[in-house]
Enzyme design. Structure first.
Site, mmCIF file in Angstrom:
data_model
loop_
_atom_site.group_PDB
_atom_site.id
_atom_site.type_symbol
_atom_site.label_atom_id
_atom_site.label_comp_id
_atom_site.label_asym_id
_atom_site.label_seq_id
_atom_site.Cartn_x
_atom_site.Cartn_y
_atom_site.Cartn_z
ATOM 1 N N GLY B 79 -6.414 12.869 2.988
ATOM 2 C CA GLY B 79 -5.915 14.192 3.357
ATOM 3 C C GLY B 79 -5.720 15.065 2.129
ATOM 4 C CB THR B 80 -4.276 14.340 -1.219
ATOM 5 O OG1 THR B 80 -3.039 13.922 -0.646
ATOM 6 C CG2 THR B 80 -3.996 15.095 -2.500
ATOM 7 C CB SER B 200 -4.294 13.492 6.694
ATOM 8 O OG SER B 200 -4.127 12.226 6.123
ATOM 9 C CB ALA B 201 -7.436 9.564 9.749
ATOM 10 C CG HIS B 202 -2.289 8.240 6.617
ATOM 11 N ND1 HIS B 202 -1.300 7.657 5.862
ATOM 12 C CD2 HIS B 202 -2.512 9.443 6.062
ATOM 13 C CE1 HIS B 202 -0.952 8.482 4.893
ATOM 14 N NE2 HIS B 202 -1.672 9.560 4.987
ATOM 15 C CB CYS B 326 19.385 12.011 -5.420
ATOM 16 S SG CYS B 326 19.842 12.332 -3.735
#
Lengths: 70, 381
Positions: B79-80, B200-202, B326
């Site tokens: 996807g990225t 993005s498939a996942h 954090c």
């Protein structure tokens, strides 16, 4: 002016410091928070909105002024 | 341990927005394609042709499901990678017009990282996380704008963005619109009007390592990578073809049940929104309560260390994520929460999937107030 020095303290400690100081602040009085954690710039105004206090802005780096409204 | 009775139960994975567990159809298709689709699809022997058939079938399937032409769609390695190709290739294709990328302030960090290579103009959002359309319209109409980028719905707070209206403004200005639809594809429809789209498939229940990039016909796209084909997106390196086959099969299965699942998950999200607000003091449930993704909800607890809350929830069997500083390597709070002006500490994002049951949600809601109270008590609040 009442001052809360939270420099060197990580989120959410500056907000906790501010909240714990509030009972000793008179309504209408201004408290100045010194905080160098990057989240403070976002979370101090957000805390003011949630708690019905007035956020006066940041007159200098790492410095935030809050007026007690109630 | 006063919550012993309620936290007895199977662990509940509630971070579908990061990675959704593999859909059963994705698993079946993956196993079948591992037998059949291992060869290089660009080779001319029979095993290569078989692989090529599988790739083309997957491409045709996903194109049909997204309502685009097969030759407008490419699979890439994540996807990225798809996001980077969309932004960089979209900017490169219009370099004669200018170098400016107009983007919402709440884009995924993959968009922001790619945007940093050009001149980026962010457009703000309101307290609910919805795009400031007036500012957007002005920004895209400015001279030198090569591309505009808008996430279909916030991956952090779930607020659905006004894609159709933003696309209208882009069309009027003659600027192509890129939509990052990673959280929407497989769950809720994306309005038309865009020029480039990624998924993005996942995120929909397919395997990791499959990104989808759509570039509509007539949109100028120029490869930012080395390679021979400069005008058509291609994966850098070998495609994981079994994963691509699995992604296509699972998207069909996921869309078949998407409406039913959206109704079911949306009701669970509503329950979380209402119960958290009622049972946890000093909490802010963020994002649009109505115009939102069906499966995702985010809230922030005052005076709570987000990392401590994540670990406490993990010990009780709940996997969630957080936008609190954090929990980030940079100590910077989430740029999405900052853009909205909502509290960034004590932040929890819960995202549901087809395996999430009402019992999981009830158990989460039963455990949460005690954990928040314990962390506050320890901090002296």
């Amino acid at each position: 002016m009442i001052e809360v020095d939270s420099r060197g303290r990580r989120c959410p400690l500056p907000i906790i410091d501010l909240a714990r100081k509030m009972p000793s602040v008179e309504v209408g009085e201004v408290v100045r928070v010194l905080a160098d954690d990057p989240a403070a710039a976002n979370d101090i105004p957000a805390w003011c909105r949630m708690k019905g206090q007035e956020y006066l802005g940041s007159p200098a780096p790492d410095t935030y002024d809050v007026r007690r409204l109630r | 341990m006063e919550y012993r009775a309620v936290h007895a139960g199977a662990p509940a994975y509630l971070d579908a927005a990061s990675a959704t567990p593999l859909h059963p159809v994705a698993r079946q298709a993956l196993l079948a394609a591992l037998e059949d689709g291992w060869a290089d699809p660009d080779r001319l022997y029979s095993a290569g042709r078989r692989a090529q058939q599988l790739r083309e079938a997957a491409q045709a399937t996903v194109a049909e499901l997204l309502g685009v032409r097969p030759d407008e769609l490419s699979f890439v390695s994540s996807g990225t990678a798809a996001v980077h190709a969309a932004v960089l290739g979209g900017l490169a294709g219009r370099v004669r017009v200018g170098r400016t990328l107009v983007h919402s302030a709440i884009e995924h960090s993959a968009v922001l990282h790619a945007a940093a290579q050009g001149e980026a103009v962010p457009v703000g959002v309101d307290l609910l996380g919805r795009l400031d359309l007036d500012a957007w319209n002005t920004a895209v109409a400015a001279p030198g704008v090569a591309l505009a980028s808008l996430i279909s719905a916030s991956h952090e707070v779930g607020t659905v963005q006004p894609v159709a209206a933003a696309a209208e403004a882009c069309a009027e200005a003659g600027v192509p619109l890129y939509v990052d639809a990673a959280q929407s594809v497989g769950r809720s429809p994306v309005p038309p009007g865009w020029s480039l789209l990624t998924a993005s498939a996942h995120k929909w229940g397919g395997p990791p390592g499959v990104g989808v990039l759509v570039v509509r016909k007539g949109v100028r796209w120029l490869s930012p990578y080395p390679g021979d084909d400069r005008h058509r997106p291609r994966p850098t390196g070998a495609l994981d073809l079994p994963a691509v086959v699995s992604a296509a099969a699972s998207l069909r299965a996921v869309l078949g049940e998407a409406q039913t699942e959206a109704v079911r998950l949306s009701a669970l999200v509503e329950k979380i929104r209402a119960t958290v607000a009622a049972t946890v003091p000093d909490v802010e449930v963020v994002g649009d309560p109505v115009e939102r993704l069906p499966h995702l909800v985010t809230f922030s607890c005052l005076y709570v260390d987000g990392e401590a809350l994540l670990h406490a929830l993990d010990r009780h069997g709940f996997a969630v994520s957080s936008g609190s500083s954090c929990t980030a390597s940079t100590l910077q709070p989430s740029h999405v929460l900052e853009a909205m002006g909502v509290l960034s500490h004590g932040n929890v994002r819960v995202s549901l999937h087809r395996g999430t049951t009402e019992a999981d949600v009830d158990r989460f809601l039963a455990v949460l107030p005690g954990l928040v109270a314990d962390i506050r008590k320890e901090a002296g609040m």
